[in-house]
Write a protein that holds these residues in place. Structure first.
Motif, short mmCIF file in Angstrom:
data_model
loop_
_atom_site.label_atom_id
_atom_site.label_comp_id
_atom_site.label_asym_id
_atom_site.label_seq_id
_atom_site.Cartn_x
_atom_site.Cartn_y
_atom_site.Cartn_z
N ASP A 20 0.82 -1.21 0.00
CA ASP A 20 0.00 0.00 0.00
C ASP A 20 0.85 1.26 0.00
OD1 ASP A 20 -2.37 -1.35 -0.13
OD2 ASP A 20 -2.81 -1.23 2.00
N ALA A 21 1.88 1.27 -0.86
CA ALA A 21 2.73 2.43 -1.06
C ALA A 21 3.54 2.81 0.17
CB ALA A 21 1.92 3.63 -1.55
N GLN A 22 3.74 1.88 1.08
CA GLN A 22 4.52 2.16 2.28
C GLN A 22 5.50 1.02 2.52
OE1 GLN A 22 2.20 3.18 5.68
NE2 GLN A 22 3.97 3.66 6.96
N GLU A 23 6.76 1.40 2.81
CA GLU A 23 7.79 0.40 3.06
C GLU A 23 8.07 0.31 4.55
OE1 GLU A 23 11.29 0.91 0.76
OE2 GLU A 23 10.30 0.39 -1.12
N THR A 24 8.18 -0.92 5.04
CA THR A 24 8.50 -1.16 6.44
C THR A 24 9.56 -2.25 6.54
OG1 THR A 24 6.66 -2.73 6.64
CG2 THR A 24 6.25 -0.45 7.31
N ARG A 25 10.45 -2.11 7.51
CA ARG A 25 11.48 -3.13 7.77
C ARG A 25 10.83 -4.34 8.45
NH1 ARG A 25 17.19 -2.42 8.62
NH2 ARG A 25 18.09 -4.50 8.88
N VAL A 26 11.14 -5.52 7.97
CA VAL A 26 10.61 -6.75 8.55
C VAL A 26 11.54 -7.19 9.68
CG1 VAL A 26 10.02 -9.16 8.13
CG2 VAL A 26 9.53 -7.44 6.38
N PRO A 27 11.06 -7.21 10.92
CA PRO A 27 11.94 -7.61 12.02
C PRO A 27 12.25 -9.10 11.98
CG PRO A 27 9.70 -7.26 12.82
CD PRO A 27 9.71 -6.83 11.38
N GLY A 28 13.45 -9.44 12.34
CA GLY A 28 13.88 -10.83 12.35
C GLY A 28 15.21 -10.94 13.05
N GLU A 46 9.52 5.68 -1.62
CA GLU A 46 8.88 5.18 -0.42
C GLU A 46 8.29 6.30 0.42
OE1 GLU A 46 11.79 4.21 3.03
OE2 GLU A 46 12.83 3.66 1.18
N ASN A 47 7.34 5.93 1.23
CA ASN A 47 6.65 6.89 2.09
C ASN A 47 7.63 7.54 3.07
OD1 ASN A 47 4.41 8.23 3.17
ND2 ASN A 47 4.09 6.67 4.73
N ARG A 48 7.47 8.86 3.28
CA ARG A 48 8.22 9.65 4.25
C ARG A 48 9.72 9.73 3.93
NH1 ARG A 48 5.42 7.40 9.86
NH2 ARG A 48 3.30 8.01 9.34
N LYS A 78 11.36 21.83 -6.80
CA LYS A 78 12.04 22.85 -6.01
C LYS A 78 12.45 22.24 -4.67
CE LYS A 78 11.31 27.42 -3.92
NZ LYS A 78 10.32 28.52 -3.71
N PRO A 79 13.69 22.46 -4.20
CA PRO A 79 14.09 21.92 -2.90
C PRO A 79 13.12 22.33 -1.80
CG PRO A 79 16.01 22.76 -4.06
CD PRO A 79 14.81 23.17 -4.87
N GLY A 80 12.83 21.39 -0.92
CA GLY A 80 11.89 21.65 0.17
C GLY A 80 10.45 21.34 -0.15
N THR A 81 10.14 21.00 -1.40
CA THR A 81 8.77 20.69 -1.78
C THR A 81 8.26 19.45 -1.05
OG1 THR A 81 9.05 21.64 -3.99
CG2 THR A 81 7.26 20.05 -3.71
N GLN A 82 7.02 19.51 -0.59
CA GLN A 82 6.35 18.35 0.01
C GLN A 82 5.40 17.78 -1.04
OE1 GLN A 82 6.93 17.24 3.25
NE2 GLN A 82 8.54 18.80 3.30
N VAL A 83 5.58 16.52 -1.39
CA VAL A 83 4.77 15.87 -2.41
C VAL A 83 3.88 14.81 -1.76
CG1 VAL A 83 4.78 14.58 -4.58
CG2 VAL A 83 6.60 16.26 -4.11
N THR A 84 2.61 14.84 -2.12
CA THR A 84 1.65 13.88 -1.58
C THR A 84 1.07 13.04 -2.71
OG1 THR A 84 1.04 15.36 0.23
CG2 THR A 84 -0.51 13.61 -0.29
N VAL A 85 1.04 11.75 -2.51
CA VAL A 85 0.46 10.82 -3.49
C VAL A 85 -0.73 10.14 -2.83
CG1 VAL A 85 0.87 8.82 -4.97
CG2 VAL A 85 2.74 10.42 -4.49
N SER A 103 3.50 10.42 1.44
CA SER A 103 4.16 11.65 1.02
C SER A 103 5.67 11.49 1.10
CB SER A 103 3.71 12.82 1.90
OG SER A 103 4.07 12.59 3.25
N PHE A 104 6.38 12.42 0.45
CA PHE A 104 7.83 12.47 0.54
C PHE A 104 8.28 13.91 0.45
CE2 PHE A 104 6.86 11.75 -3.96
CZ PHE A 104 7.69 12.67 -4.62
N THR A 105 9.51 14.15 0.85
CA THR A 105 10.09 15.49 0.88
C THR A 105 11.23 15.57 -0.13
OG1 THR A 105 9.58 15.72 3.22
CG2 THR A 105 11.23 17.23 2.32
N VAL A 106 11.27 16.68 -0.86
CA VAL A 106 12.36 16.91 -1.81
C VAL A 106 13.49 17.63 -1.08
CG1 VAL A 106 13.04 18.01 -3.97
CG2 VAL A 106 10.73 17.04 -3.71
N GLY A 107 14.69 17.05 -1.13
CA GLY A 107 15.85 17.63 -0.46
C GLY A 107 16.58 18.64 -1.33
#
Length: 396
Positions: A71-79, A137-139, A195-202, A224-228
């Motif tokens: 669902d457009a979000q990445e998470t680390r799988v604990p193990g 990836e998200n965030r 543009k640097p600093g842009t916040q993009v929402t999908v 969403s993600f942030t442009v650096g």
């Protein structure tokens, strides 16, 4: 009672190339013979009750990273890695539906040799449903060249309906347009770099949208993600240099080696889509084979590797070529090589550049005796004019 687990694997994901002047490295075992991963690489439709396992028959696992994209979000799988270092298992044995799993494992064999393996698989999606895997990836914080890309698991016939179900917005506001490269891929970008600093929402509003006769969307998700900062690096294949500019200021001019005359590097703008501290590069995976079917090169521990195209172009560290070639001649099989040391170091040109790069940064190659990279090869959409790009929308 000891339990013997058997895994089967394919070669790690498509990797890039190295120089014609490779030093003799012996014949280290193939990564799939050292690091066993279950399910197999690139398997589709894995059932939720199938087991996810990583292991070695000898030596020890050094690190294992498993990432789930759902669902457009990445998470680390604990193990955890077992006490004997021979196997890794997730804390939760169940697999998620409609997800993509990425495994990056590094092992050390009994001779002290390191091997790296990169595999992926996707899990079962219920009948009559489609989903879209989203980049980035998200965030995340990305470079100004990032292109939002959706890869659908099924062929989309009702493209306009699906396109209307995906909304990409930015703050500060800018016009963003979609472009279909195929029935399974839809990309979004502005006319110029973000543009640097842009916040993009999908926003994915695809649940119950009919993508093909009788096939409906599953997702209702916002991320969403942030442009650096703005960083563009220009590789001049004729001069054997790379100029690294950040926010318009020249940071450094780095000596490089690009594709040899018979295996030239693509021209054009490419976007960093993957960054690997260590990876294996086998020429057989990208068409460079000897008569016996083996790759022209097989380097098990390429450091500071940054993917530029889906077809296997990387910008990476090179420790096996003579230092004298960098800045003087082109000897690679199409990649861009920077001087490095075995194992990688932040003190080398390759390590310096890797530490200052982001996924989404642009690397442009000029003055190479090759064609321009295709817009759908990786995130190559910046090589397409704005009018042509907008013409790829299905909503008229």
């Amino acid at each position: 009672m000891a339990v013997v687990l058997t895994w089967a694997g394919l070669l790690a994901g498509v990797a890039g190339c190295t120089s014609e002047g490779d030093r003799t490295l012996g014949k280290p075992p193939a990564p799939e013979d050292v690091i066993r991963v279950q399910p197999d690489d690139r398997t589709k439709g894995v059932r939720p009750d199938d087991k996810l396992l990583v292991g070695v028959d000898s030596g020890q696992l050094e690190s294992v990273k498993v990432v789930k994209s759902q669902d457009a979000q990445e998470t680390r799988v604990p193990g955890r890695i077992a006490e004997d270092g021979r196997r890794w298992e997730p804390d939760d044995p169940g697999l998620a539906l409609a997800a993509r799993y990425t495994i990056d494992a590094v092992a050390v064999d009994d001779h002290g040799r390191r091997s790296a393996r990169h595999t992926t698989f996707t899990t079962y999606v219920p009948d009559e449903r489609f989903i879209g895997y989203v980049t980035p990836e998200n965030r995340s914080t990305v470079g100004t060249g990032m292109i939002v890309s959706l890869e659908f698991n099924r062929e989309i016939e009702h493209r306009a309906a699906v396109e209307r179900g995906v909304q990409v917005t930015a703050e500060p506001a800018v016009e963003i347009s979609p472009h279909w490269f195929s029935g399974t891929r839809l990309d979004f970008r502005p006319q110029h770099h973000w543009k640097p600093g842009t916040q993009v929402t999908v926003a994915l509003r695809l649940r119950d949208v009919e993508g093909a006769p009788g096939v409906y969307g599953l997702q209702h998700k916002t991320f969403s993600f942030t442009v650096g900062r703005h960083q563009v690096s220009v590789v001049d294949a004729a001069r054997h240099t790379m100029e690294v500019r950040r926010d318009g200021e020249l940071l450094a001019t780095v000596p490089i080696t690009a594709g040899a005359p018979k295996t030239t590097t693509y021209n054009g703008k490419m976007v960093v889509t993957e960054m690997l501290e260590l990876t294996r590069m086998n020429g057989a995976t990208v068409g460079f084979k000897k008569k016996n079917g083996k790759g022209e090169y097989d380097i098990p521990d390429v450091p500071h590797a940054m993917r530029l195209t889906a077809s296997g172009t990387f910008l990476h560290g090179n420790y096996w070529a003579d230092d004298a070639i960098f800045g003087r001649t082109n000897v690679s099989h199409g990649c861009v090589g920077l001087r490095d040391v075995k194992g990688g170091s932040s003190e080398t040109p390759a390590g310096w550049f890797f530490d200052r790069s982001l996924i989404g940064d642009v690397v442009e190659v000029v003055h190479s005796n090759d064609k321009k990279v295709a817009p759908d090869n990786g995130l190559g959409g910046w090589n397409m004019g704005w009018k042509e790009w907008k013409a790829g929308s299905a909503v008229k």
